[in-house]
Design an enzyme around this catalytic site. Structure first.
Site, mmCIF file in Angstrom:
data_model
loop_
_atom_site.group_PDB
_atom_site.id
_atom_site.type_symbol
_atom_site.label_atom_id
_atom_site.label_comp_id
_atom_site.label_asym_id
_atom_site.label_seq_id
_atom_site.Cartn_x
_atom_site.Cartn_y
_atom_site.Cartn_z
ATOM 1 N N ASP A 285 11.649 -22.190 -12.863
ATOM 2 C CA ASP A 285 12.213 -22.989 -13.957
ATOM 3 C C ASP A 285 11.151 -23.678 -14.808
ATOM 4 O O ASP A 285 9.966 -23.687 -14.454
ATOM 5 C CB ASP A 285 13.206 -24.025 -13.393
ATOM 6 C CG ASP A 285 12.657 -24.756 -12.160
ATOM 7 O OD1 ASP A 285 11.438 -24.726 -11.934
ATOM 8 O OD2 ASP A 285 13.457 -25.354 -11.433
ATOM 9 N N ASN B 63 20.976 -33.158 -4.778
ATOM 10 C CA ASN B 63 22.366 -32.737 -5.004
ATOM 11 C C ASN B 63 22.561 -31.253 -4.685
ATOM 12 O O ASN B 63 23.562 -30.666 -5.052
ATOM 13 C CB ASN B 63 22.791 -33.036 -6.449
ATOM 14 C CG ASN B 63 21.982 -32.250 -7.477
ATOM 15 O OD1 ASN B 63 21.098 -31.470 -7.113
ATOM 16 N ND2 ASN B 63 22.276 -32.442 -8.751
ATOM 17 N N HIS C 89 20.592 -28.761 -5.734
ATOM 18 C CA HIS C 89 20.150 -27.766 -6.723
ATOM 19 C C HIS C 89 18.988 -26.941 -6.185
ATOM 20 O O HIS C 89 18.169 -27.412 -5.400
ATOM 21 C CB HIS C 89 19.872 -28.385 -8.100
ATOM 22 C CG HIS C 89 18.655 -29.236 -8.244
ATOM 23 N ND1 HIS C 89 18.703 -30.552 -8.631
ATOM 24 C CD2 HIS C 89 17.337 -28.944 -8.094
ATOM 25 C CE1 HIS C 89 17.473 -31.025 -8.707
ATOM 26 N NE2 HIS C 89 16.617 -30.075 -8.390
ATOM 27 N N GLU D 277 22.212 -26.568 -11.231
ATOM 28 C CA GLU D 277 22.906 -27.794 -10.836
ATOM 29 C C GLU D 277 24.290 -27.481 -10.251
ATOM 30 O O GLU D 277 24.788 -26.355 -10.395
ATOM 31 C CB GLU D 277 23.057 -28.705 -12.074
ATOM 32 C CG GLU D 277 21.729 -29.185 -12.663
ATOM 33 C CD GLU D 277 21.067 -30.317 -11.846
ATOM 34 O OE1 GLU D 277 21.325 -30.437 -10.635
ATOM 35 O OE2 GLU D 277 20.274 -31.063 -12.447
HETATM 36 C C1 GLP Z 1 13.008 -30.103 -9.098
HETATM 37 C C2 GLP Z 1 12.761 -28.580 -9.243
HETATM 38 C C3 GLP Z 1 13.240 -27.840 -8.040
HETATM 39 C C4 GLP Z 1 12.765 -28.584 -6.814
HETATM 40 C C5 GLP Z 1 13.510 -29.889 -6.685
HETATM 41 C C6 GLP Z 1 12.998 -30.791 -5.571
HETATM 42 O O1 GLP Z 1 13.877 -30.627 -10.022
HETATM 43 N N1 GLP Z 1 13.338 -28.002 -10.416
HETATM 44 O O2 GLP Z 1 12.764 -26.514 -8.079
HETATM 45 O O3 GLP Z 1 13.014 -27.840 -5.663
HETATM 46 O O4 GLP Z 1 13.582 -30.567 -7.892
HETATM 47 O O5 GLP Z 1 11.813 -31.416 -5.928
HETATM 48 P P1 GLP Z 1 10.873 -32.169 -4.911
HETATM 49 O O6 GLP Z 1 10.223 -31.106 -4.097
HETATM 50 O O7 GLP Z 1 9.881 -32.887 -5.778
HETATM 51 O O8 GLP Z 1 11.723 -33.065 -4.114
#
Ligand code: GLP
Length: 215
Positions: A38, A107, A109, A114
């Site tokens: 992403d 949540n 995702h 989402e």
């Molecule tokens: C972000 C990314 C995801 C990631 C998630 C968790 O928004 N788009 O790909 O897995 O949130 O992030 P973190 O590893 O910083 O908790």
């Protein structure tokens, strides 16, 4: 070989280990292709908060990978629907992702898919949940600076990967991991799509696993 890569705090340790392995053992990435999940819309690749910048500084700049073989959606593209088509086609052209690395949002995702995302989705534009913007605000100077939209690989493309490894750490992820392990596939909880895949490994620490019931 094609590696599907993720951003966020969670995979940083893995990237540090890959760099160490490259430096100490000479593991080469010359023939590796990568594709990321992403990217924020509106952040050019040079922006320190763009996922392109993150990937370059956390991983690619330290390996012998050819930058032209590393792919992320372009959050600064002029026409987002064409960019979605381009990225979706690119994923198809790479045939299949051999190994997809995933983190998980609180949540549920995966990528930026989402809650409510169709399990048949391909690359698309997402309106980020307020909770996601809040969770990611720690990287920006204020929540207003967190983009409201992002481009993400769809769930169907993630499920096309041959193998998936999902990483989670810390108590903030405990509820999401409980729902993932103990729940059923449900589009309101995007990570539950992984239950439809035959080769998924979850690697989580004790805090992230603390709410998973044994029965
Ligand atoms: C972000 C990314 C995801 C990631 C998630 C968790 O928004 N788009 O790909 O897995 O949130 O992030 P973190 O590893 O910083 O908790």
């Amino acid at each position: 070989m094609t590696l599907g890569l993720a951003t966020g705090s969670t995979p940083k340790g893995v990237y540090a280990e890959l760099i160490k392995d490259h430096q100490e053992n000479g593991t080469s990435y010359e023939k590796i292709t990568t594709i990321n999940l992403d990217e924020y819309i509106g952040l050019p690749p040079t922006d320190p908060n763009s996922y392109r910048h993150f990937m370059n500084s956390e991983l690619f700049d330290h390996l012998d990978i050819q930058l032209e073989n590393t792919h992320l959606p372009n959050g600064a593209a002029e026409d987002m629907s064409r960019e979605c088509e381009r990225y979706g086609q690119l994923i198809k052209d790479l045939v299949d992702i051999d190994l997809q690395l995933l983190g998980i949002g609180r949540n549920g995702h995966i990528g930026f898919n989402e809650p409510g995302t169709d399990f048949n989705s391909r690359t698309h534009v997402v309106h980020l949940a307020e909770s996601t913007r809040k969770a990611n605000a720690r990287f920006f100077s204020s929540i207003e600076d967190v983009p409201a939209h992002a481009l993400t690989m769809g769930i169907a493309s993630i499920l096309d990967s041959r193998e998936i490894i999902l990483l989670a750490s810390g108590s903030a992820k405990a509820e999401a991991i409980r729902q993932l392990v103990n729940g059923e596939p449900d589009e309101q909880f995007p990570a539950s799509a992984l239950k439809l895949h035959p080769n998924v490994t979850i690697i989580a620490d004790e805090e992230a696993l603390s709410l998973v019931s044994q029965d």
